[in-house]
Design a protein around this motif. Sequence first.
Motif, PDB file in Angstrom:
ATOM      1  N   ASP A  18       1.229  -1.223  -0.133  1.00  0.00           N
ATOM      2  CA  ASP A  18       0.023  -0.119  -0.514  1.00  0.00           C
ATOM      3  C   ASP A  18       0.979   1.390  -0.266  1.00  0.00           C
ATOM      4  O   ASP A  18       1.134   2.047   1.122  1.00  0.00           O
ATOM      5  CB  ASP A  18      -1.063  -0.073   0.949  1.00  0.00           C
ATOM      6  N   GLU A  19       1.042   2.055  -1.257  1.00  0.00           N
ATOM      7  CA  GLU A  19       1.459   2.809  -1.660  1.00  0.00           C
ATOM      8  C   GLU A  19       0.577   3.981  -2.217  1.00  0.00           C
ATOM      9  O   GLU A  19       0.778   4.502  -3.318  1.00  0.00           O
ATOM     10  CB  GLU A  19       3.572   3.593  -1.991  1.00  0.00           C
ATOM     11  N   SER A  20      -0.144   4.018  -1.790  1.00  0.00           N
ATOM     12  CA  SER A  20      -1.384   4.595  -2.100  1.00  0.00           C
ATOM     13  C   SER A  20      -1.820   6.118  -1.476  1.00  0.00           C
ATOM     14  O   SER A  20      -2.133   6.706  -1.891  1.00  0.00           O
ATOM     15  CB  SER A  20      -2.940   4.241  -2.062  1.00  0.00           C
ATOM     16  N   LEU A  21      -1.417   6.131  -0.544  1.00  0.00           N
ATOM     17  CA  LEU A  21      -1.278   8.218  -0.035  1.00  0.00           C
ATOM     18  C   LEU A  21      -2.885   8.093  -0.329  1.00  0.00           C
ATOM     19  O   LEU A  21      -3.625   7.985   0.907  1.00  0.00           O
ATOM     20  CB  LEU A  21      -0.293   8.632  -1.154  1.00  0.00           C
ATOM     21  N   THR A  22      -2.892   9.121  -0.523  1.00  0.00           N
ATOM     22  CA  THR A  22      -4.860  10.136  -0.739  1.00  0.00           C
ATOM     23  C   THR A  22      -5.177   8.837  -0.640  1.00  0.00           C
ATOM     24  O   THR A  22      -6.557   9.179  -0.420  1.00  0.00           O
ATOM     25  CB  THR A  22      -4.554  11.065  -1.721  1.00  0.00           C
TER      26      THR A  22
ATOM     27  N   ASN B 265      -3.226   7.042 -11.432  1.00  0.00           N
ATOM     28  CA  ASN B 265      -2.667   8.360 -12.324  1.00  0.00           C
ATOM     29  C   ASN B 265      -3.539   9.206 -12.125  1.00  0.00           C
ATOM     30  O   ASN B 265      -4.440   9.761 -13.079  1.00  0.00           O
ATOM     31  CB  ASN B 265      -2.749   7.752 -13.690  1.00  0.00           C
ATOM     32  N   ASN B 266      -3.482  10.595 -10.684  1.00  0.00           N
ATOM     33  CA  ASN B 266      -4.620  11.452 -10.804  1.00  0.00           C
ATOM     34  C   ASN B 266      -3.534  12.772 -11.129  1.00  0.00           C
ATOM     35  O   ASN B 266      -3.700  13.923 -10.726  1.00  0.00           O
ATOM     36  CB  ASN B 266      -4.749  11.622  -9.516  1.00  0.00           C
ATOM     37  N   ALA B 267      -2.144  12.266 -12.201  1.00  0.00           N
ATOM     38  CA  ALA B 267      -1.622  13.512 -12.523  1.00  0.00           C
ATOM     39  C   ALA B 267      -1.245  14.518 -11.917  1.00  0.00           C
ATOM     40  O   ALA B 267      -0.812  15.723 -12.331  1.00  0.00           O
ATOM     41  CB  ALA B 267      -2.551  13.778 -13.914  1.00  0.00           C
ATOM     42  N   ALA B 268      -1.088  14.438 -10.640  1.00  0.00           N
ATOM     43  CA  ALA B 268      -0.613  14.771  -9.658  1.00  0.00           C
ATOM     44  C   ALA B 268       0.048  14.597  -8.460  1.00  0.00           C
ATOM     45  O   ALA B 268      -0.402  13.245  -8.632  1.00  0.00           O
ATOM     46  CB  ALA B 268      -1.641  15.606  -9.024  1.00  0.00           C
TER      47      ALA B 268
ATOM     48  N   VAL C 138      -1.066  -1.448  -5.395  1.00  0.00           N
ATOM     49  CA  VAL C 138      -1.688  -0.103  -5.003  1.00  0.00           C
ATOM     50  C   VAL C 138      -0.808   1.194  -4.992  1.00  0.00           C
ATOM     51  O   VAL C 138      -0.220   1.624  -3.706  1.00  0.00           O
ATOM     52  CB  VAL C 138      -3.382  -0.184  -3.899  1.00  0.00           C
ATOM     53  N   GLN C 139      -0.548   1.504  -6.040  1.00  0.00           N
ATOM     54  CA  GLN C 139       0.636   2.894  -6.200  1.00  0.00           C
ATOM     55  C   GLN C 139      -0.069   3.898  -6.315  1.00  0.00           C
ATOM     56  O   GLN C 139      -0.592   4.561  -7.290  1.00  0.00           O
ATOM     57  CB  GLN C 139       1.323   1.619  -6.717  1.00  0.00           C
ATOM     58  N   ALA C 140      -0.122   5.293  -5.223  1.00  0.00           N
ATOM     59  CA  ALA C 140       0.629   6.404  -6.599  1.00  0.00           C
ATOM     60  C   ALA C 140       1.065   7.243  -7.263  1.00  0.00           C
ATOM     61  O   ALA C 140       2.465   5.800  -7.527  1.00  0.00           O
ATOM     62  CB  ALA C 140       0.014   7.540  -5.116  1.00  0.00           C
ATOM     63  N   ASP C 141       0.809   7.847  -7.722  1.00  0.00           N
ATOM     64  CA  ASP C 141       1.553   7.814  -9.204  1.00  0.00           C
ATOM     65  C   ASP C 141       2.815   8.271  -8.936  1.00  0.00           C
ATOM     66  O   ASP C 141       3.274   8.595  -9.397  1.00  0.00           O
ATOM     67  CB  ASP C 141       0.924   8.997 -10.919  1.00  0.00           C
ATOM     68  N   GLY C 142       2.970   9.717  -8.253  1.00  0.00           N
ATOM     69  CA  GLY C 142       4.288  10.455  -8.390  1.00  0.00           C
ATOM     70  C   GLY C 142       5.258   9.600  -7.057  1.00  0.00           C
ATOM     71  O   GLY C 142       6.047   9.765  -7.188  1.00  0.00           O
TER      72      GLY C 142
END
Lengths: 531, 531
Positions: free
Chosen positions: A369-373, A449-452, A420-424
């Motif tokens: 879990d590096e999903s952050l938000t 990918n939320n581009a932010a 589950v992975q955040a993009d940045g």
Amino acid sequence: MVLPVRHRRPVGRVRGAEALVGSLVGAGVDVCFMNPGTSEMHFVQALDDVPAMRGVLTLFEGVATGAADAHARITGRPAAVLLHLGPGLGNGMANLHNARRAGTPLLCVVGAHATDHVRHDAPLESDITALARTVSGWVHTCGDVRDVADDAVRAVAAATERGGQVATLVLPADVSWSDGGVPAPPLPAAAPFPPAASRVTDAAKAVREPGAVILLGGPALTARAMDAAGRVAAATGARLLVETFPRRWDTGAGRPRVDKLAYFAEQALEQLDGASSLVLAGARSPVSFFGYPGVPGDLVPDGATVVGLADAATDAAAALEALAAEVAPDAVAEPAPRDAPEPAPGPLDVRSLCAAVAATLPEDAIVVDESLTAAAVLAPALQTAAPHTQLALTGGAIGQGPPAAVGAAVAAPDRPVVAVQADGSALYTLQALWTQAREQLDVTTVLINNAAYAILRVELARTGAGEAAHSGRAGRMLTLTDPTPDFVALATGYGVPARRVETTEDLLDALRWAQREPGPHLIEAIVPAVG
Amino acid sequence: MVLPVRHRRPVGRVRGAEALVGSLVGAGVDVCFMNPGTSEMHFVQALDDVPAMRGVLTLFEGVATGAADAHARITGRPAAVLLHLGPGLGNGMANLHNARRAGTPLLCVVGAHATDHVRHDAPLESDITALARTVSGWVHTCGDVRDVADDAVRAVAAATERGGQVATLVLPADVSWSDGGVPAPPLPAAAPFPPAASRVTDAAKAVREPGAVILLGGPALTARAMDAAGRVAAATGARLLVETFPRRWDTGAGRPRVDKLAYFAEQALEQLDGASSLVLAGARSPVSFFGYPGVPGDLVPDGATVVGLADAATDAAAALEALAAEVAPDAVAEPAPRDAPEPAPGPLDVRSLCAAVAATLPEDAIVVDESLTAAAVLAPALQTAAPHTQLALTGGAIGQGPPAAVGAAVAAPDRPVVAVQADGSALYTLQALWTQAREQLDVTTVLINNAAYAILRVELARTGAGEAAHSGRAGRMLTLTDPTPDFVALATGYGVPARRVETTEDLLDALRWAQREPGPHLIEAIVPAVG
């Protein structure tokens, strides 16, 4: 003792590197994640002499250290990395920081210049020891080939102390290349401290009062420890909370239902509001992740008693079982039901994404879990999914997810890994995908990918720093647009099959595709940015 | 003094971050390469208040530090990075190591927890100062918002000391967010030491003897210093050599012809064999990059006198001009001819690749050389190409090329940048391509894909470690096959147009395409592995 070394020289006359690698295998360290350079060539060559040691090549040291961290979290035994001098260690620092915060037993072997060469201050020379001390509980430079195997088994044992820590062995090239290595037998691992009876008594008193909260963390998140905690909760009404970033958490349906402590201080304070006591089981006393103007850093509510039942170096399961024996001898933990509802169809958002992951989660999976938000939505969704193990970003140093997926999959080849992975964050260590492809690891990465840098937008708003988080020169430092990275192309470049999805239906289809085929896959899920 | 701050509050009542950023601009630091996090939000916000400061976002701290290094090498002024706590600094360490070895003036601002928050030992807390000291000549933690701008201009001045060094300012979040910042006027940069007359006399004596070698490095590779060295060589017959990894070298047709000191010790010893003296101009006394069994680490030939004419902190151009005035008052340097022959057609190899780069090199280009095994072929090929500036991998910490191309292009938007790049090294910091795309930088990357850590294969053979460098379990740690990264897909994923070429003809065509179109391009050149 029989060491797994193919001796090409008389016993006791093996090269240093061979004695080292053979003795590591004897001590139970049989995987090494590596980014070798010239000074590590003899260690590399020893892989041909010691077939029981598996070398796993990574394209960047941060991948190696993150993989080793996760490997040890899953196996419960020390894992090893091989790095190249100070700069290689530097590249591995962020995930060593996460390992330090996780209390991971990790052996970090750093190749160094030959002893005679140090005085020349050649271009790659730097203060390896000073660097290593910032993340390690134990640092030693090997000074003689005759000692190298002894030093290695001591390092492995040191890695198990204090509940698990980074032990760094600096390995000069001449120690590796010289003959005269003497294989060394393994040393016993450090045993966790037994629980203190007085702490169990204090905790029992606390949980018998209304309003008690048991904060579980570190070693208290195994199935066994969770079950004991669940029995205490069932018998006393004490609330269970799990620390925000658990190092290894056995959870899901059939295991006690537990909420996670929120990331943002205000929400965590709300969760803890009115607690009469905080019983710490493997967790540290809760503090805010960052300091903010006017927000307390210490999250213990006014008037609450804090009872340290078990710290990270204590046998937390035994402590919770002792507590359960005292306050809940006949209780049964109330298990979370199996209930992962079908996600809402249509364009994806964080909620439907997390629901889709939960609905399709394979039995006994490992979730990185590096999903952050998205984490605040993911954790409740997974609570009633198939039983699984979660690994979280313990130290806040992003770029941990893709490497951790490598390490988890190598550690447990029979368990599917879902990242589950955040993009940045992914973009810090995306090279891990290549190792996933090379080792044909069973990893499904759901890339949000939320581009932010979405969490930073939230933080920018929170700090009161800017109204213009979405625009202007400041906002441009927090967006991943112009251009938005194309993760399908990136994954393909690293040899990992990939698909892009924008709807729940397509995500579910892609998840089934990824689980059906062997080897790694990446699913780029286009999701509107929050914040 | 007028500071470029849009004051929204009364003077002297600006936020710390705003005073800091405004004062940096006043001190000539008007670009900041950054990877901000929560603790840096007010610095980010200050970009909206101080339009003269340009923020350049990178996807990884190693890109930011490598870019700043190159930026300063090109402009000759301190460059700045903004990093996020200890782990962010850790990620930036490798290229800070290269900057340290280059003697680059670099301001490293590391955001930290709010002063009050440190005692909570929150997950991201670590010993930033200890980490910073390993690469910095100056480290300071700002303790009060009233001091932050003064601290900043002192840091900028400190970065110019000793010929250039990394100066690290640790910036607690509360110092950034508090009101009460007082903008500070710039401080003078440290001046290089004037050359010592006695050293000039010693050097003059040395170069008048037959067999003298002048080793040029550091600040002695500007066009002006090179011309003076060329005159000395023309008048005395002294040989000129350039250190193996120059920080900034003005070279090409019309400038004095100079060979580079070889990377491998044996070849360097051959080059220096028979030298009666070594006159060091900006260079350090030559040592082997790595230590090897039976090979001397000190490369000064037996019997040679070493004369330190100018170290890195001395005005090397003035020293060489003083030397020329003494021994070569009327001499004229012999310029390298303009002669870049057409490369051989057919399947590419390292030789035709380097020849193609030389033949098509634009006037006044900046060449970023992280070509590693190809470097020994590239340097002679470029010697007679269009005049240009080369930047090399000063500290041996790979992953410097793609970031350096970013920094060079931002520093000199009117100069085309050509990056000749090894594959394994590129994969350390390939995220730099995204910043090249976002900032639309004029960078052409010629990516040499030989599907191996080719230099390590050579090293493995050299150390005698293995016969099996190409096969077996050891050899597998040195190859980039199975799968071979697809750099066209990777570049596309980061938004950089890319082509794959396998012949000289296609490479020439692709180079013309890249030079014709604005913005960055990547050419993946498939080349057989050496070693």
